[in-house]
Scaffold this motif. Sequence first.
Motif, PDB file in Angstrom:
ATOM      1  N   PRO A 158       0.833  -1.208   0.000  1.00  0.00           N
ATOM      2  CA  PRO A 158       0.000   0.000   0.000  1.00  0.00           C
ATOM      3  C   PRO A 158       0.866   1.256   0.000  1.00  0.00           C
ATOM      4  CG  PRO A 158      -0.752  -1.591   1.636  1.00  0.00           C
ATOM      5  CD  PRO A 158       0.574  -2.072   1.150  1.00  0.00           C
ATOM      6  N   ASP A 159       0.317   2.307  -0.561  1.00  0.00           N
ATOM      7  CA  ASP A 159       1.033   3.588  -0.602  1.00  0.00           C
ATOM      8  C   ASP A 159       1.255   4.072   0.834  1.00  0.00           C
ATOM      9  OD1 ASP A 159       1.820   6.278  -0.879  1.00  0.00           O
ATOM     10  OD2 ASP A 159       0.745   6.460  -2.773  1.00  0.00           O
ATOM     11  N   LEU A 191     -10.348  -2.217  -9.356  1.00  0.00           N
ATOM     12  CA  LEU A 191      -9.358  -1.958  -8.321  1.00  0.00           C
ATOM     13  C   LEU A 191      -8.213  -2.961  -8.339  1.00  0.00           C
ATOM     14  CD1 LEU A 191     -11.760  -1.061  -5.380  1.00  0.00           C
ATOM     15  CD2 LEU A 191     -10.403   0.504  -6.769  1.00  0.00           C
ATOM     16  N   SER A 192      -7.011  -2.426  -8.159  1.00  0.00           N
ATOM     17  CA  SER A 192      -5.816  -3.245  -7.942  1.00  0.00           C
ATOM     18  C   SER A 192      -5.554  -3.229  -6.445  1.00  0.00           C
ATOM     19  CB  SER A 192      -4.620  -2.662  -8.703  1.00  0.00           C
ATOM     20  OG  SER A 192      -3.458  -3.408  -8.447  1.00  0.00           O
ATOM     21  N   TRP A 193      -5.781  -4.369  -5.795  1.00  0.00           N
ATOM     22  CA  TRP A 193      -5.780  -4.432  -4.336  1.00  0.00           C
ATOM     23  C   TRP A 193      -4.360  -4.493  -3.786  1.00  0.00           C
ATOM     24  CZ3 TRP A 193     -10.571  -3.668  -2.399  1.00  0.00           C
ATOM     25  CH2 TRP A 193     -11.653  -3.901  -3.268  1.00  0.00           C
ATOM     26  N   THR A 238      -7.940   2.243  -1.266  1.00  0.00           N
ATOM     27  CA  THR A 238      -7.429   1.523  -2.436  1.00  0.00           C
ATOM     28  C   THR A 238      -7.721   2.285  -3.721  1.00  0.00           C
ATOM     29  OG1 THR A 238      -7.762  -0.602  -1.313  1.00  0.00           O
ATOM     30  CG2 THR A 238      -7.517  -0.657  -3.704  1.00  0.00           C
ATOM     31  N   ALA A 239      -8.930   2.829  -3.829  1.00  0.00           N
ATOM     32  CA  ALA A 239      -9.297   3.587  -5.034  1.00  0.00           C
ATOM     33  C   ALA A 239      -8.428   4.833  -5.179  1.00  0.00           C
ATOM     34  CB  ALA A 239     -10.771   3.970  -4.977  1.00  0.00           C
TER      35      ALA A 239
END
Length: 613
Positions: A53-54, A233-235, A300-301
């Motif tokens: 995750p970012d 979405l790319s999870w 996520t979006a």
Amino acid sequence: MSLSRQLTNPLTLIALAVIGMVVIDAMLLGLFQPLENFFGDRMLRIHAAEQIPDPDIVIVDIDEHSLAEMAAEVGRFPWPRSVHAELVEGIARQQPRAIIFDILFSDPDLMRLEGDDYLAEVLSRESHMFLPMLRLTDGNDAGGLSLGEHGRRLGIMAGKAAVEDARVAMVLPLPALIKQGHLGAINFLEDEDGVGRRYAIDIDAYGWSIPSLPATVSRALNYPVPDQENIQLSWRGERLSYRRIPYADLYQDLQLQRSQRPINELRDKIVIIGSTATGLVDLRVTPIDNAYPAVEILATAIDNLKRGDYLRSVPKWISPLLAVLMVLLFLFGFRRLHSPLKVGFRLALFTPLLMVAAYVALDSYRLQLPLFAPLAYSWLFFVAAALYSYLNELRARQRSIAIFNRFLDPRVVGELVDHGETVFDMRGEKREVTVLFSDIRGFTTLSEQSTPEQIVALLNDYFSRQVKVIFHHGGTVDKFIGDAIMAFWGAPVDDPDQAVHAVTAALEMSEALLAFRESLGESGTEFDIGIGIHTGPAVVGFIGSENRLDYTAIGDTVNLASRIEGQTKGRCRVLVSEETRQRCGELFDFHDHGSYKVKGRAQEVRLYEPRRS
């Protein structure tokens, strides 16, 4: 093979039937879509496990711990709006890039109206505050918000086909909050199976575009936003993978004179305030988890739009097209390889390779390929085609056994069939063979003394004894011609000692004759046979019609063997040609009977009588 025969070939018909199923399924049924979703979701989970995750997206989490900690201080949730205002003030001092609420402040707090005013005042001072709204898809639009009057103020833009007097049922923040914050919809998009795999960019309502909250945030922060209705979405990781700070911990720390937390831990971060607590029931079904927090879907979006790495879906027609191409590919494989085992091996190898290719496309190009349906139809065609091929081969095997058993030793039949030989594989070839003709002498007298039934029984007994001898020495029984037998060696099974085996069989046939005559008693004293043998080239194979095939040898070699048999009358029981004698070497004693003129031959034929050494 002509086009008409290709189209009526059973394998082609099976392929066309499967292709028909592909078309009907793609246009009407969608039978494989649930399984396509299942396997696609499994691949997404595998891919997500490798994604980080970012780190610039941080969730201030109203978790179970926060609900318990804050209960004693401010009461049960929902908390006073003043609590959220104090939290925003503390976060804003660290200069984050954006502060986003995943909480709908849609109703006034009638018991604590001052809290609403305080929150509105705090939000008015912040330029990068973002609040959610909700489009009620099952609401009464007729009594909803007038888009022509209020839409533009809410960030809802009119398209070319916008209906100016359109109304939309929506849940909005309090009017005081609307004035200060950027708004975006947080509608959960679920597919037909109830699983959320996408997030809206803009929601169309009578030609008006209602922006989603991730799209509003991205546009405000100058992140590229695609011109499409939604993104797939790319999870990132499992649920609860984004960095989270418990709401209570952060709120309590901000109340202290001297903070115990890092001073600028939220500087330049995108801060989302939302809940992962199970008790608040803000959980959704996603490919990653059946209870995935809605705030993490929002994160996520935003993460996907920030990095531009959301998934790309291929057009819907790609899956059926790929299925058709794969079915045709394996149809070609059946015709080319003529072996279900070889085709199955290639399909079994092709399946994981295609899955690996799909994963590479997902990981490297963010492209999700629908592969389950094409693979399922390929396996369906393979199973049907393999079953047909097996049954067809079984029928051919049974037919071959039935035909081979008429002229070959059952042991040889088993060997031929085990090697895959069928009547269609032996249509005709030139080979060197040793041909034996045997005819009965003195049968007329015996037949005059017997009834037809007795004659048939006698001949059957005689032929059974002689065929047993021929089979014992590897011979092939060509046919019975009245009371004569034609047999040959060297086909269909190669026999380098064919002449030796044929002569040995002739000598044993002579011995079998003596035993048979003894069984007849005095009536069989005149019963005798003549045997002629010749070795040479002949055409051997199945000859006849589709319904009647016989394995036979034709050519001059056969004719000469028959003529030699005719020369045994009045001389001896067995005669062989010079060619046969030479191929026997010194294994027998051969008595030279001289040369004779035979019908159909200009040159005389030298004949020999074989005797055991």
